[in-house]
Design an enzyme around this catalytic site. Structure first.
Site, PDB file in Angstrom:
ATOM      1  N   GLN A 150       0.840  -1.198   0.000  1.00  0.00           N
ATOM      2  CA  GLN A 150       0.000   0.000   0.000  1.00  0.00           C
ATOM      3  C   GLN A 150       0.877   1.251   0.000  1.00  0.00           C
ATOM      4  O   GLN A 150       1.933   1.259   0.629  1.00  0.00           O
ATOM      5  CB  GLN A 150      -0.872   0.005   1.261  1.00  0.00           C
ATOM      6  CG  GLN A 150      -1.848   1.166   1.337  1.00  0.00           C
ATOM      7  CD  GLN A 150      -2.374   1.399   2.760  1.00  0.00           C
ATOM      8  OE1 GLN A 150      -1.923   2.273   3.488  1.00  0.00           O
ATOM      9  NE2 GLN A 150      -3.346   0.588   3.157  1.00  0.00           N
ATOM     10  N   HIS A 152       1.283   5.611   0.406  1.00  0.00           N
ATOM     11  CA  HIS A 152       0.765   6.937   0.726  1.00  0.00           C
ATOM     12  C   HIS A 152       0.940   7.812  -0.506  1.00  0.00           C
ATOM     13  O   HIS A 152       2.008   7.817  -1.110  1.00  0.00           O
ATOM     14  CB  HIS A 152       1.582   7.587   1.847  1.00  0.00           C
ATOM     15  CG  HIS A 152       1.357   6.976   3.192  1.00  0.00           C
ATOM     16  ND1 HIS A 152       2.211   7.193   4.244  1.00  0.00           N
ATOM     17  CD2 HIS A 152       0.359   6.177   3.654  1.00  0.00           C
ATOM     18  CE1 HIS A 152       1.761   6.542   5.317  1.00  0.00           C
ATOM     19  NE2 HIS A 152       0.639   5.916   4.974  1.00  0.00           N
ATOM     20  N   GLU A 179      -3.431   5.483  -0.306  1.00  0.00           N
ATOM     21  CA  GLU A 179      -4.101   6.194   0.774  1.00  0.00           C
ATOM     22  C   GLU A 179      -3.660   7.651   0.721  1.00  0.00           C
ATOM     23  O   GLU A 179      -2.468   7.931   0.627  1.00  0.00           O
ATOM     24  CB  GLU A 179      -3.673   5.578   2.114  1.00  0.00           C
ATOM     25  CG  GLU A 179      -4.208   6.295   3.321  1.00  0.00           C
ATOM     26  CD  GLU A 179      -3.699   5.703   4.642  1.00  0.00           C
ATOM     27  OE1 GLU A 179      -4.349   5.928   5.663  1.00  0.00           O
ATOM     28  OE2 GLU A 179      -2.645   5.033   4.641  1.00  0.00           O
ATOM     29  N   GLU A 230      -9.439   2.680   6.593  1.00  0.00           N
ATOM     30  CA  GLU A 230      -8.675   1.953   7.625  1.00  0.00           C
ATOM     31  C   GLU A 230      -8.433   2.826   8.847  1.00  0.00           C
ATOM     32  O   GLU A 230      -7.478   2.643   9.570  1.00  0.00           O
ATOM     33  CB  GLU A 230      -7.352   1.405   7.068  1.00  0.00           C
ATOM     34  CG  GLU A 230      -6.365   2.461   6.649  1.00  0.00           C
ATOM     35  CD  GLU A 230      -5.042   1.901   6.096  1.00  0.00           C
ATOM     36  OE1 GLU A 230      -4.913   0.673   5.960  1.00  0.00           O
ATOM     37  OE2 GLU A 230      -4.169   2.708   5.788  1.00  0.00           O
ATOM     38  N   GLN A 305      -5.027  -2.712  10.256  1.00  0.00           N
ATOM     39  CA  GLN A 305      -3.753  -2.033  10.014  1.00  0.00           C
ATOM     40  C   GLN A 305      -3.043  -2.087  11.349  1.00  0.00           C
ATOM     41  O   GLN A 305      -3.501  -1.482  12.313  1.00  0.00           O
ATOM     42  CB  GLN A 305      -4.000  -0.595   9.573  1.00  0.00           C
ATOM     43  CG  GLN A 305      -2.720   0.230   9.520  1.00  0.00           C
ATOM     44  CD  GLN A 305      -2.950   1.663   9.099  1.00  0.00           C
ATOM     45  OE1 GLN A 305      -2.277   2.164   8.224  1.00  0.00           O
ATOM     46  NE2 GLN A 305      -3.910   2.327   9.704  1.00  0.00           N
ATOM     47  N   ASP A 344       5.068   1.798   8.387  1.00  0.00           N
ATOM     48  CA  ASP A 344       4.720   3.092   7.809  1.00  0.00           C
ATOM     49  C   ASP A 344       5.435   4.224   8.548  1.00  0.00           C
ATOM     50  O   ASP A 344       6.327   4.837   7.977  1.00  0.00           O
ATOM     51  CB  ASP A 344       3.210   3.296   7.694  1.00  0.00           C
ATOM     52  CG  ASP A 344       2.431   2.940   8.945  1.00  0.00           C
ATOM     53  OD1 ASP A 344       3.038   2.515   9.933  1.00  0.00           O
ATOM     54  OD2 ASP A 344       1.202   3.091   8.929  1.00  0.00           O
ATOM     55  N   SER A 371       1.822   0.035   5.341  1.00  0.00           N
ATOM     56  CA  SER A 371       0.460   0.590   5.358  1.00  0.00           C
ATOM     57  C   SER A 371       0.494   2.092   5.645  1.00  0.00           C
ATOM     58  O   SER A 371      -0.115   2.537   6.598  1.00  0.00           O
ATOM     59  CB  SER A 371      -0.372  -0.157   6.399  1.00  0.00           C
ATOM     60  OG  SER A 371       0.166   0.028   7.699  1.00  0.00           O
TER      61      SER A 371
END
Lengths: 760, 142
Positions: A150, A152, A179, A230, A305, A344, A371
């Protein structure tokens, strides 16, 4: 103060060196369970325990049901399966820990047992595992077989043009989910539209979320722009839960609300959040996380998450903190939850700790390894810098290649990225114009397409963006309007892609555990379950996927090395001529130093790895020998390309018994005829940093040895460069060209060297 | 549908069982095309999940061994037709300190049960009402 004490150093200077390392910016906390700083064990953690009365939980982890707090109640009511619990709780924790790493025990057996285990029991079991065992168990227990990742996608200006370009870029690199969030809360609608459009460029299926306030996020989802959420955070103590302004029931209600809107949802929790919120109840980080995770399964969330998340940096200050983050992720997948496994928040300034942190996840695989991964530059990350960011994306691509591990990403070439970025900027510009939200200029667009980060863009002002965002909200613009705008302006493929994503809602297939979209198909724990049972099972790279992963940019080939070498030839033939004059014999000239050159020297290869033309090398070597009072003779060896043997053979031919061996890549040796092959007089092995002046001094020293003197050896200073990593691929290819030209028993050949014109 | 519960073999429904997937207005997946969107034959309403789809996914989740996930889908199915503002109001009410008494939550549960037939969610809220009382959540927060 005496003179003696004045002179005595009071510190080993290495500590001063260490003080300058990025690592020392990290601060470390003492283990202190009473204040919440304990990763795996606190004396205040409860012992695992469980009892039933008439089929109802009577006590759990030492707490009687009448004393249950909200979290206990919810876990006992919705997580614990009374049919399994008596059996699971009676099993010795060490035995269960061994089952987790036993490839012969199927995942399904363990998932069943987890349903009968209390938080303290789950924590106790994984506490028996080493970091290696946790990583292995994670690989076995994670829900979906195929790993993913995933990203950002944010920027410091909340610029919709850059948002779209960066979303398209992230999609191209293979992220399954992207995201976004914003610097200014009211820009959420603009960000959502821009990311949704950007993510529809190139391919379809990348799920997208806009992280904002709970109610706002649901509204954006309802308007069709986002496909997952999430931000449904849960906490491990009742006080922190209340402080987070929720309860297990409010969050579970929200979970059902997301389902009712067809939006994929996962919860969020991570070690350290209770510590940061000041309500840790003196419990270990892992025990509190075990509570959070049981709660999430109890709520019916498909996933989590998890892995520190915002609390990762504080967790990493504690002994065993990184191991704890892995352990909580293991509990998550053991509870059969999709796991977006943290990695993350940038938990350290040390690149070594970053690399060490990510490796177990990369090789074990994870539903979503990060994440998320900061696909943009650190300063553009509105969530704060990630563990890995745009700066380090290529490092990650290389790690995938190194370990032949699928980290969910795929290298993309420069041309393709530029095409996609331009297309994304054009698409979002068309939408903004068509919906009369803004008119981006050509200059704005061009600056964004090329920009690595928002420092380099000339684009909308903050005020412009706020007005775009508020207009989208005020005019109730939905994804349907955006799809129509794309289609009206000829972006048919993007319109189709966006529609396909929203259409996923109708069947709800992507609400199941660990669902992502790959090649237009839903892949989840239902139709792609992890069935690992030892070597040859579970996720394996296919040949096609391996080809994708290894295709990083700038890889050397033999053809490329030869092509580059050939470009040096024209200049070299104007500087030097090598004329073979027959077999070389030994002479009686006691001042003579023989320079033994390698087979391809000046024939197929024309400059050293350091970039010196071979003509210049020979010129200074000969000049050095001559200045030192010797005479030089050049002989080409054809039986060997090895430096030591080049030197030794040269020495045996020299009247003085001293020879220099030199390869085309610049590696050289001074040798003496009576020595063992690898026991030379001086070796110049670091050819990439060997300068002409060193070769000159080498000639001088060789002459000195020939005259029976003992010169000061030449030292080529190194600063510890990773010489092998920089040069060995090229060196190996070059050396193969040399060895191919050797033939056993071929006689050394005397070469008449003529220098033409001035030195290069 | 035959009435037999769906299994993991039916999943993903959009690929393996498109015959059982339809929108609230009875459109099939194949009807949801770009042309249909452009000509206003498909609206945002047609891109919403249905209670039926959620119950189908609950069956699949059950078959895949995920009873709690299935229960969430069942609760979601009950909320499909509950308007957004009602959802947000009840969510807000469930947050700590919002309801000043057990009765407020019980009233919300009644509304969901009587107006929307959301029996499961209503019971869930009533359960919260009891636990909140025991844990003293009905106090004003400043």
């Amino acid at each position: 103060m005496t003179d003696e004490s004045h002179a005595r150093p009071n510190r080993w200077k290495r500590f001063s060196d260490w003080d300058e390392r990025p690592l020392r910016l990290d601060k470390f906390a003492a283990e202190d369970a009473a204040n919440g700083f304990a990763a795996f064990k606190s004396p205040f953690d409860p012992k695992p325990g469980f009892s039933l009365a008439a089929g109802v939980v009577e006590s759990m982890d030492g707490i009687a049901s009448r004393d249950f707090d909200m979290i206990d109640f919810f876990i006992a009511r919705y997580h614990l399966d009374p049919e399994i619990a008596p059996e699971a709780m009676a099993m010795p924790s060490l035995e269960v820990a061994r089952m987790l790493v036993d490839m012969n025990v199927p995942r399904t057996t363990l998932v069943r047992l987890a349903r009968g285990m209390t938080p303290a029991k789950l924590a106790e079991v994984v506490g028996h595992l080493s970091s290696l065992e946790i990583a292995f168990a994670y690989s076995k227990m994670r829900a979906r077989q195929t790993p993913g990742n995933q990203a950002h996608v944010t920027n410091a200006k909340d610029d919709p043009l850059q948002m779209a370009a960066d979303a398209a870029t992230a999609v191209a690199f293979g992220f399954d989910e992207i995201e976004t969030t914003m610097r200014v809360a009211r820009n959420s609608w603009s960000n959502a539209v821009a990311c949704a459009v950007g993510a529809a460029v190139g391919r379809w299926g990348t799920l997208f979320q806009c992280s904002s306030e709970e109610a706002e996020e649901l509204k954006i989802g309802m308007a069709g722009f986002t496909s997952y959420a999430e931000t449904v955070s849960v906490y491990g103590t009742e006080k922190s839960f209340i402080d987070g302004d929720d309860t297990p029931w409010s969050k579970a209600f929200l979970a059902a609300a997301y389902a009712s809107r067809g939006i994929k949802m996962r919860c969020t929790s991570g070690a350290g959040s209770e510590l940061l919120m000041g309500f840790h109840d003196r419990k270990s980080l892992l025990y509190l996380e075990a509570r959070c995770l049981c709660l999430q399964r109890a709520m019916g969330a498909q996933g989590t998450q998890n892995g520190g998340i915002d609390g990762a940096p504080v967790t990493c200050t504690v002994p065993g903190g990184m191991r704890e983050l892995m352990a909580e992720n293991l509990i998550a997948v053991w509870l059969d939850l999709e796991c977006a496994s943290g990695n993350d928040a940038r938990a350290t300034e040390s690149e070594i700790r970053v690399g060490a942190k990510i490796l177990p996840y990369l090789i074990a695989g994870s539903d979503l390894i990060c994440s998320g991964f900061g696909s943009i530059l650190k300063y553009d990350n509105s969530f704060n810098a990630s563990l890995l960011n745009g700066e380090e994306l290529e490092d990650y691509l290389v790690l995938q290649r190194d370990f032949e591990a699928d980290g969910g990403l795929t290298p993309v070439g420069e041309t393709r990225v530029m095409e996609l970025r331009a297309r994304a900027v054009d698409a979002i510009s068309a939408v903004l114009e068509e919906l009369q939200l803004a008119k981006p200029t050509k200059d704005m667009k061009q600056s964004v397409v090329a920009a690595s980060g928002s420092d380099e863009t000339r684009t909308f002002s903050g005020r412009d963006v706020a007005m775009i965002s508020e207009a989208i909200f005020a005019r109730s613009i939905t994804v349907i309007d955006v799809i129509k705008a794309l289609a009206a302006r000829g972006f048919t493929e993007e319109a189709e892609n966006l529609l396909k994503l929203v259409r996923l809602r109708v069947s709800g297939d992507y609400l199941q555990t660990s669902a992502v979209v790959r090649d237009g198909r839903i892949v989840s724990a239902v139709n792609n379950p992890n069935d690992y049972q030892g070597p040859g099972t579970g996720y394996r790279l296919t040949d096609e996927r391996r080809d994708e992963i290894v295709a990083i940019r700038d890889v050397l080939t033999r053809q490329e090395v030869l092509r580059v070498e050939a470009t040096f030839r024209p200049a070299e033939v104007t500087r030097i001529a090598y004329k073979p004059v027959g077999p070389a014999a030994t002479t009686r000239n006691e001042r003579e130093v023989v320079i033994g050159i390698s087979p391809a020297f000046g024939v197929k290869l024309f400059q050293t790895v350091a970039g010196h033309p071979l003509s210049a090398i020979l010129r200074v070597l000969i000049a050095g020998i001559t200045e030192g009072g010797g005479t030089a003779r050049v002989v080409r060896m054809r039986h060997t390309a090895d430096t030591s043997f080049l030197g030794l053979s040269a020495a045996r031919l020299a009247g003085s018994g001293i020879g220099i061996g030199i390869q085309a890549k610049g590696t050289a040796v001074i040798h003496q005829k009576d020595r063992l092959p690898h026991n030379n007089l001086e070796l110049f092995s670091n050819s990439p940093i060997t300068k002409l002046e060193h070769y000159k001094r080498m000639g001088l020293n060789a002459a000195a040895y020939a005259l029976g003197e003992m010169p000061e050896p030449v030292i080529v200073p190194t600063r510890g460069e990773a010489m092998g990593s920089r040069y060995h691929a090229r060196v190996s290819l070059i050396y193969a060209i040399e060895t191919e030209m050797t033939s056993e028993g071929a006689e050394p050949e005397e070469i008449d060297v003529t220098f033409i014109g001035a030195a290069a | 549908m035959t009435g037999k519960p769906l299994t993991v073999a039916d999943y993903p429904l959009a690929e393996n069982r498109p015959d059982v997937v339809e929108t609230k207005a009875g459109k099939k997946l194949d009807d949801i095309t770009l042309d249909a969107v452009i000509s206003d034959r498909v609206k945002l309403e047609d891109l919403r999940i249905t209670d039926r789809a959620l119950r189908q996914q609950a069956e699949i989740a059950t078959a895949a061994g995920r009873p709690t996930l299935a229960a969430n889908f069942e609760r979601g199915a009950e909320l499909v037709d509950v308007p957004q503002d009602v959802i947000m109001r009840i969510y807000e009410l469930l947050r700590p300190g919002r309801a000043s008494s057990r009765q407020e939550l019980v009233a919300a549960a009644r509304e969901l049960r009587e107006t929307y037939g959301a029996e499961g969610v209503a019971a869930f809220i009533e359960e919260a009402a009891d636990v909140y009382e025991r844990r003293s959540l009905y106090k004003k927060r400043f």
